[in-house]
Design an enzyme around this catalytic site. Structure first.
Site, PDB file in Angstrom:
ATOM      1  N   SER A 206       0.802  -1.229   0.000  1.00  0.00           N
ATOM      2  CA  SER A 206       0.000   0.000   0.000  1.00  0.00           C
ATOM      3  C   SER A 206       0.830   1.273   0.000  1.00  0.00           C
ATOM      4  CB  SER A 206      -0.925   0.007   1.213  1.00  0.00           C
ATOM      5  OG  SER A 206      -0.167   0.013   2.401  1.00  0.00           O
ATOM      6  N   HIS A 234      -5.273  -4.203  -1.558  1.00  0.00           N
ATOM      7  CA  HIS A 234      -5.071  -3.120  -2.531  1.00  0.00           C
ATOM      8  C   HIS A 234      -5.098  -3.643  -3.971  1.00  0.00           C
ATOM      9  CE1 HIS A 234      -4.433   0.090   0.350  1.00  0.00           C
ATOM     10  NE2 HIS A 234      -3.910  -0.848   1.110  1.00  0.00           N
ATOM     11  N   LYS A 265     -12.368  -1.151   1.057  1.00  0.00           N
ATOM     12  CA  LYS A 265     -11.678  -0.295   0.088  1.00  0.00           C
ATOM     13  C   LYS A 265     -12.494  -0.300  -1.219  1.00  0.00           C
ATOM     14  CE  LYS A 265      -7.200  -1.208   2.292  1.00  0.00           C
ATOM     15  NZ  LYS A 265      -7.282  -0.169   3.329  1.00  0.00           N
TER      16      LYS A 265
HETATM   17  N1  PLP Z   1      -4.096  -5.344   4.791  1.00  0.00           N
HETATM   18  C1  PLP Z   1      -3.666  -4.318   4.043  1.00  0.00           C
HETATM   19  C2  PLP Z   1      -2.605  -4.566   3.023  1.00  0.00           C
HETATM   20  C3  PLP Z   1      -4.204  -3.028   4.222  1.00  0.00           C
HETATM   21  O1  PLP Z   1      -3.782  -2.012   3.487  1.00  0.00           O
HETATM   22  C4  PLP Z   1      -5.223  -2.855   5.200  1.00  0.00           C
HETATM   23  C5  PLP Z   1      -5.833  -1.535   5.446  1.00  0.00           C
HETATM   24  O2  PLP Z   1      -5.308  -0.494   5.261  1.00  0.00           O
HETATM   25  C6  PLP Z   1      -5.625  -3.946   5.934  1.00  0.00           C
HETATM   26  C7  PLP Z   1      -5.052  -5.174   5.718  1.00  0.00           C
HETATM   27  C8  PLP Z   1      -6.713  -3.807   6.956  1.00  0.00           C
HETATM   28  O3  PLP Z   1      -7.945  -3.755   6.311  1.00  0.00           O
HETATM   29  P1  PLP Z   1      -9.254  -3.352   7.110  1.00  0.00           P
HETATM   30  O4  PLP Z   1      -9.400  -1.887   6.989  1.00  0.00           O
HETATM   31  O5  PLP Z   1     -10.361  -4.124   6.465  1.00  0.00           O
HETATM   32  O6  PLP Z   1      -9.033  -3.791   8.525  1.00  0.00           O
END
Ligand code: PLP
Length: 413
Positions: A206, A234, A265
């Protein structure tokens, strides 16, 4: 003794005694020092308060007029899509505000089962399990799956939730250098002594929008008898020809054993996460994954929104293709305007200023300027800008500069 009593009375007007109050005073001192350290480092994160729906154009508290939003992970603009909102309202009406329960006690509704089946179908996997968030999906997976006999091999720049999830499990931990398949191979060789090996990576990272070399990872996994786990937060919904994710983009859908992703997202943007993969793994997670067992079921409105987002994506490929075209256009035009955009050809387009403090100051400065401008002044400047040769320069001031600028979708009516 008297001095002690006077101090106690001064510290505590509430009838709680002096000890907890003095501990609290001590805590306040420690916290203030810590907070000051963050401010001094220039990494203080202040929150802008949005007063409208999420979208490419938003209204922010203290700023008159709308601003363009490049910071959200609303990749496909579905968080304010009229059909998604309508589906959420309908689920709210039909199934209520929430379950007041975890799934296994009395918190499973037909819509939860339908959404899990839809997610599995979307990813072409055997089954899926919902969580309150993908953070929870990552917290639940490793501990339930891996024992001290096993090993997990993790990219050093994996998301915080993968790192935390791995911390919770008792497997042997190997960390390989970011995207470095030679280092991964060395670690896989070392890990041959363990029962199971699980390679864990973000599909797309990300911070910089760089993409894991899944073809090489899967090849090594097959060579060294390892499983591959991908966190595709992502990528789900928009990478690959039909938006299935990084595994589709790189042609390895049949080789990635387990996928965790988010509903928060591209898939409607509300909240929620999931694991999809082998049926027996999903069954085990329903028995053992602690965030699933001990946290409330997803609210019906959230389930309704995500379910509609998946319907839209499975019906039609147009949204995914339009996202890819917009990404290319944005990258091309920003580079032509003199900015450095890092990462692969992904809608995360990090605008590299080279200094976190500078980025933060610049974002604040752009908003201050916006705030200070009267309507008439804004119109006058807009007229001037549109007449000047560097017409798009002025736009820079209105962007909220962050490291991610992915929200390129059209605004829904
Ligand atoms: N994994 C990644 C790569 C993320 O970018 C994010 C959130 O930013 C998450 C997990 C966590 O997702 P959630 O917002 O559904 O908890």
């Amino acid at each position: 003794m008297w001095a002690g009593r006077i101090l106690c009375a001064a510290l505590s007007r509430a009838p709680r005694g002096c000890r907890p109050q003095s501990a609290l005073a001590q805590l306040r001192g420690i916290l203030e020092e810590e907070l000051e350290g963050i401010r001094e480092a220039g990494t203080w994160k202040s929150e802008r308060v949005i007063t409208s729906r999420q979208g490419p154009r938003i209204h922010v508290d203290g700023v008159s007029g709308g601003i363009i939003n490049f910071c959200a992970n609303n990749y496909l603009g579905l968080s304010s899509h009229p059909e998604v909102i309508q589906a959420g309202l309908q689920a709210l009406e039909e199934f209520g505000a929430g379950l007041s329960s975890v799934r296994f006690i009395c918190g499973t509704q037909s819509i939860h089962k339908d959404l899990e089946a839809k997610i599995a179908r979307f990813h072409q996997r055997e089954d899926a399990i919902l969580y309150p968030s993908c953070f929870d999906a990552n917290a639940g997976l490793f501990e339930a799956l891996l024992t001290p006999e096993d090993a997990v091999l993790s990219d050093e720049l994996n998301h915080a939730s993968i790192i935390d999830g791995i911390r919770l499990c008792k497997a042997h931990k190997y960390r390989y250098r970011h995207l470095d398949v030679a280092d991964l191979e060395a670690k896989l060789q070392e890990a041959q002594k363990h029962r199971l090996r699980l390679v864990a990576t973000d599909g797309t990272f990300s911070m910089d929008g760089d993409i894991a070399p899944l073809q090489d990872i899967c090849r090594l996994a097959s060579q060294y008898g390892a499983l591959v786990f991908v966190d595709d937060c992502h990528a789900t919904g928009f990478l690959g020809a039909t938006g299935r994710g990084t595994d589709e983009l790189l042609g390895v859908m049949d080789q990635v054993a387990i996928i965790n992703s988010t509903l928060g997202k591209a898939l409607g943007g509300a909240s929620g996460g999931y694991t999809t993969g082998p049926g027996s793994l999903v069954s085990l997670l329903r028995q053992r994954a602690r965030p699933y067992l001990f946290s409330n079921s997803l609210p019906p409105a959230v389930v309704g929104c995500a379910s509609k987002a998946l319907d839209l994506l499975m019906e039609n490929n147009a949204i995914v293709q339009s996202m890819a075209a917009k990404t290319q256009r944005f990258r091309r035009k920003m580079e032509a305007a003199g900015f450095t955009i890092s990462g692969a050809n992904h809608p995360i387009c990090p605008v590299m200023l080279g200094d976190a403090r500078l980025a933060s100051c610049m974002a604040d400065d752009m908003q201050k300027r916006e705030r200070g401008r009267s309507n008439a002044e804004r119109q006058r400047r807009a007229r001037q800008r549109s007449m000047s040769p560097g017409a798009n320069q002025g736009l820079r001031r209105r962007w909220l500069f962050r490291r991610e600028c992915p929200s390129l979708a059209e605004e829904w009516p």
